[in-house]
Each structure stands twice: as structure tokens, then as C-alpha cells.
Design a protein around this motif. Structure first.
Motif, PDB file in Angstrom:
ATOM      1  N   HIS A  69      61.272  36.247   4.816  1.00 55.84           N
ATOM      2  CA  HIS A  69      61.015  36.586   6.264  1.00 55.84           C
ATOM      3  C   HIS A  69      59.448  36.129   6.460  1.00 55.84           C
ATOM      4  O   HIS A  69      58.996  35.825   7.590  1.00 55.84           O
ATOM      5  CB  HIS A  69      60.730  38.258   6.182  1.00 55.84           C
ATOM      6  N   SER A  70      58.639  36.248   5.390  1.00 59.80           N
ATOM      7  CA  SER A  70      57.053  35.684   5.591  1.00 59.80           C
ATOM      8  C   SER A  70      57.113  34.063   5.913  1.00 59.80           C
ATOM      9  O   SER A  70      56.194  33.729   6.638  1.00 59.80           O
ATOM     10  CB  SER A  70      56.311  35.828   4.096  1.00 59.80           C
ATOM     11  N   CYS A  72      59.405  32.536   7.677  1.00 53.23           N
ATOM     12  CA  CYS A  72      59.989  32.647   9.001  1.00 53.23           C
ATOM     13  C   CYS A  72      58.877  32.810   9.968  1.00 53.23           C
ATOM     14  O   CYS A  72      58.654  32.309  11.110  1.00 53.23           O
ATOM     15  CB  CYS A  72      61.206  33.544   9.275  1.00 53.23           C
ATOM     16  N   PRO A 132      56.214  41.794  15.301  1.00 55.15           N
ATOM     17  CA  PRO A 132      57.309  41.523  14.393  1.00 55.15           C
ATOM     18  C   PRO A 132      58.244  40.418  15.411  1.00 55.15           C
ATOM     19  O   PRO A 132      58.372  40.689  16.253  1.00 55.15           O
ATOM     20  CB  PRO A 132      58.116  42.606  14.008  1.00 55.15           C
ATOM     21  N   GLU A 134      62.092  38.636  15.568  1.00 54.36           N
ATOM     22  CA  GLU A 134      63.544  38.902  15.037  1.00 54.36           C
ATOM     23  C   GLU A 134      64.560  37.432  14.725  1.00 54.36           C
ATOM     24  O   GLU A 134      64.172  36.632  15.556  1.00 54.36           O
ATOM     25  CB  GLU A 134      64.281  39.585  16.034  1.00 54.36           C
ATOM     26  N   TYR A 135      65.152  37.496  13.928  1.00 57.43           N
ATOM     27  CA  TYR A 135      66.089  36.339  13.715  1.00 57.43           C
ATOM     28  C   TYR A 135      67.489  36.944  12.872  1.00 57.43           C
ATOM     29  O   TYR A 135      67.292  37.491  12.342  1.00 57.43           O
ATOM     30  CB  TYR A 135      65.424  35.063  12.786  1.00 57.43           C
ATOM     31  N   CYS A 139      65.912  31.156  10.059  1.00 56.74           N
ATOM     32  CA  CYS A 139      64.673  30.915  11.006  1.00 56.74           C
ATOM     33  C   CYS A 139      64.575  30.052  12.116  1.00 56.74           C
ATOM     34  O   CYS A 139      63.758  30.014  13.048  1.00 56.74           O
ATOM     35  CB  CYS A 139      63.489  30.303   9.941  1.00 56.74           C
TER      36      CYS A 139
END
Length: 260
Positions: A69-70, A72, A132, A134-135, A139
């Protein structure tokens, strides 16, 4: 897979555009003295080409569904910054033309410069407050922060409209005074109108996707690279070609009495 095909189509457009403009580039751009417009041209032509190739190269990693996530988040911030850099450079070129049309009025310079700084500052805010996001599977399909993305797109379209409005105002005034249909004025209006259509289609499409909560909004970024490359290069190349076509003595005749 569909997104991959679109990136391949984008790089095909970039390469085809390089082929189309290569003769003009070698004749006009390479012989230019070192100035900001020459570096702008190389940014639009070759840096954005490298950026698009980079997108293709990292496609497998970012579309694997296993990207942290980081990363992305970093990717989303990168998208905003690259897109804003291209927008700002196009707006700088147009703002310089408007400034010249208004006889280098200092107030116009401050006004347009403030707009471009506001636009760039908002992009920085968008980058800082993008969390935040979202995906789903990758990504590459990111759902932008709706409020920030909406406001950012509207701001860009507003600045573009202001620039177009100033070109149009000068054209109307010029027609009334007898110089509005000169080759120079017609050239500037056509260039501004073409850029206006491209930017509005790009921002309008992205804004529509965001409003309908569609992750495909991010696709507009991947198309922005070839579009900005074509638009930015032509703004500089066509102006240089026009300047060579009309030597200084003739240009004075074309640009004299451009006053309010």
C-alpha cells in the motif's frame, strides 16, 4: 489488460508524433539558443517519452495485485506531480503569450503568475493530503480522493478558461481596431483554442469518472502523457516556425498597436 493496451497505444502516438515533427525539430529547435522554451520542448518531447516507457516497464509490478500500500501511495503522489508539472508548463507558455499581447503589463504578469502558483500549490496540498486512497486489484486503477480531485480539475479548467478568455478578449478588441485578423493574432487564437479543447477533454473526462465514483478516472493520466507531449511540443515548435516565417521587420508590422 485493457489498461496495458492503452499505454501501448499512447507510446505509439508519442513515437508517431516524434516522426511527424522530427524535421521541424531539427530545423528550428536544435538551432535555438539556450532558453527556457528549448528546455520545455525537450521536456515535452523526450522526458515524457521516457516517463511513458517507465510506465510500461513497471506495469507488471504495479498490476500484480501484490504491491504494498505504501508504494501505491507513492505512485499516486507521483501521478499528481507529473500531471501538474505538465499543466503548469503549458500554462506558462500560454501566460507568456497573453502577457506579450497585453504589452507586457506588469499587473497581468502578476495575475497570471499568481494563478499558476495557486494551481501548483493546490497540487502540493493534493499530494500531502492524498491519504487514504482506495484501489482494488492493482495500483494502476486508483480511486482518487474525490474532493481534492474535483477541486484540482475545476481549478485547472478555470485557469485554462481565464487564459482562453484573455486571448479572445484581445482578438475581439483587435478586430475592432483593425489588427485582430493579422497572421499573428490568428495563429495565437488557433493555438490557444486547440490547447483549450485538449485540456478540457482531459480534465472533463477525469472529472466525470470521479463524479461517478469510477476508478477509470486514473486512465486519463496515462493518456495525458502523449497528449501533453503533442500539445506542448507544437506550442513551441509552431511559434518558432512562425517567427522564422515572419522576420523581425514583418513581425513589427504584425504586432504594432496591440494595445487596449
Amino acid at each position: 489488460m485493457c489498461l496495458h493496451y492503452q499505454k501501448v497505444a499512447g507510446i505509439s502516438i508519442l513515437v508517431w508524433d516524434i516522426i511527424l515533427t522530427f524535421q521541424g525539430e531539427s530545423e528550428y529547435i536544435w538551432r535555438m539558443r539556450r532558453c527556457v522554451f528549448k528546455w520545455f520542448y525537450f521536456y515535452f518531447r523526450y522526458f515524457l517519452l521516457a516517463v511513458h516507457i517507465f510506465h510500461l516497464a513497471i506495469s507488471p509490478a504495479l498490476s500484480s495485485g501484490q504491491t504494498p500500500h505504501s508504494l501505491c501511495i507513492i505512485w499516486y503522489r507521483y501521478i499528481i506531480l507529473i500531471a501538474q508539472l505538465s499543466f503548469s508548463m503549458v500554462h506558462i507558455i500560454l501566460a507568456i503569450r497573453v502577457h506579450a499581447l497585453f504589452n507586457r503589463n506588469r499587473k497581468i504578469c502578476v495575475f497570471l503568475g499568481s494563478l499558476i502558483l495557486l494551481e501548483s500549490g493546490f497540487a502540493v496540498i493534493h499530494v500531502v493530503k492524498c491519504l487514504p486512497i482506495e484501489y482494488l486489484e492493482s495500483c494502476f486503477l486508483i480511486k482518487p480522493h474525490r474532493d481534492l480531485a474535483d477541486a484540482h480539475a475545476v481549478l485547472i479548467m478555470t485557469i485554462q478558461s481565464i487564459l482562453m478568455g484573455m486571448f479572445t478578449f484581445k482578438r475581439v478588441v483587435g478586430v475592432r481596431l483593425g489588427w485582430g485578423r493579422t497572421p499573428l493574432m490568428s495563429f495565437l487564437m488557433n493555438e490557444a483554442a486547440s490547447n483549450y479543447v485538449v485540456v478540457f477533454l482531459l480534465c472533463g473526462t477525469g472529472l466525470a469518472f470521479v463524479v461517478f465514483d469510477d476508478q477509470r478516472a486514473i486512465i486519463t493520466f496515462y493518456w495525458s502523457t502523449p497528449l501533453f507531449s503533442a500539445v506542448g511540443c507544437r506550442l513551441i515548435l509552431n511559434m518558432e516556425r512562425f517567427a522564422r516565417r515572419y522576420p523581425p521587420d514583418e513581425e513589427i508590422m504584425l504586432t504594432s498597436h496591440i494595445t487596449l
